[in-house]
Design a protein around this motif. Structure first.
Motif, mmCIF file in Angstrom:
data_model
loop_
_atom_site.group_PDB
_atom_site.id
_atom_site.type_symbol
_atom_site.label_atom_id
_atom_site.label_comp_id
_atom_site.label_asym_id
_atom_site.label_seq_id
_atom_site.Cartn_x
_atom_site.Cartn_y
_atom_site.Cartn_z
ATOM 1 N N GLY A 1 0.597 0.908 -4.113
ATOM 2 C CA GLY A 1 -0.092 1.203 -5.362
ATOM 3 C C GLY A 1 0.749 1.970 -6.354
ATOM 4 N N ASP B 1 1.549 1.627 1.359
ATOM 5 C CA ASP B 1 0.807 1.859 0.114
ATOM 6 C C ASP B 1 1.696 1.432 -1.049
ATOM 7 O OD1 ASP B 1 -0.537 2.750 -2.121
ATOM 8 O OD2 ASP B 1 -0.913 4.760 -1.333
ATOM 9 N N ARG C 1 1.219 -1.192 7.414
ATOM 10 C CA ARG C 1 0.613 -1.125 6.078
ATOM 11 C C ARG C 1 1.411 -0.127 5.249
ATOM 12 N NH1 ARG C 1 -1.872 2.733 3.590
ATOM 13 N NH2 ARG C 1 -3.146 2.248 1.772
ATOM 14 N N ASP D 1 -0.193 -2.906 0.399
ATOM 15 C CA ASP D 1 -1.567 -2.636 -0.001
ATOM 16 C C ASP D 1 -1.568 -1.925 -1.347
ATOM 17 O OD1 ASP D 1 -4.291 -2.216 -0.064
ATOM 18 O OD2 ASP D 1 -4.283 -0.657 1.488
ATOM 19 N N ALA D 2 -2.096 -2.606 -2.346
ATOM 20 C CA ALA D 2 -2.211 -2.026 -3.682
ATOM 21 C C ALA D 2 -3.685 -2.022 -4.072
ATOM 22 C CB ALA D 2 -1.401 -2.840 -4.688
#
Length: 166
Positions: A149, A147, A145, A103-104
């Motif tokens: 980002g 991260d 999930r 998830d970005a």
């Protein structure tokens, strides 16, 4: 999570191919990239396939290429951004291995996507934003999930290896 297959899912530019290669190398597992396999099979880029045959044709080839990955064990598979959104594909992935969502945030994705036409669904910002948000519900069905980002590839691989060992 004990599994012998990891499918990386998430939006274009999230890092699925980069993380997938690094994870496969760390685990000494096979690596497959769905978009690259489609390009090899069709002898054309994803953008060319979309332009010549349209998205429905691309998705049918994608479904077939995904099905060909099922027999392989000890594998990391980087999916295309839309692969996991299709309910049939999502069912295949969840039955065959672990789905991990990289998830970005949208701004990070936009910064990572080359503006050279290779990403046919990223042609304009408004459409890209709608697509990004419309796919989140499907991605949330992943088993894990992460991260993606700000994290560096090695950190994501470390998190995945730790999770696989639990």
């Amino acid at each position: 999570m004990k599994t012998d297959k990891v499918y990386l899912v998430g939006f274009m530019g999230a890092g699925k191919t980069s993380v997938g290669r690094a994870l496969a190398k760390r685990l000494d597992w096979r690596f497959a990239d769905i978009d690259a396999l489609i390009e090899q099979r069709e002898r054309a880029s994803v953008a060319d396939i979309f332009a010549r045959h349209g998205e429905p044709y691309f998705r049918s080839v994608e479904r077939a290429v995904l099905a060909e990955q099922v027999p392989f064990r000890h594998a990391v598979v980087a999916t295309g951004g839309g692969t996991f959104v299709d309910p049939q594909n999502r069912a295949v992935i969840k039955a065959d291995g672990a789905a991990v969502w990289l998830d970005a945030p949208l701004e990070r994705v936009i910064a990572r996507i080359p503006q050279d036409g290779r990403r046919p669904l990223a042609s304009d910002r408004a459409s890209l934003e709608l697509l990004f948000h419309s796919r989140h519900a499907a991605y949330q069905e992943a088993d894990l999930r992460l991260d993606a980002g700000r994290a560096v590839i090695e950190s994501l691989v470390d998190q995945l290896v730790d999770w696989l060992e639990t």
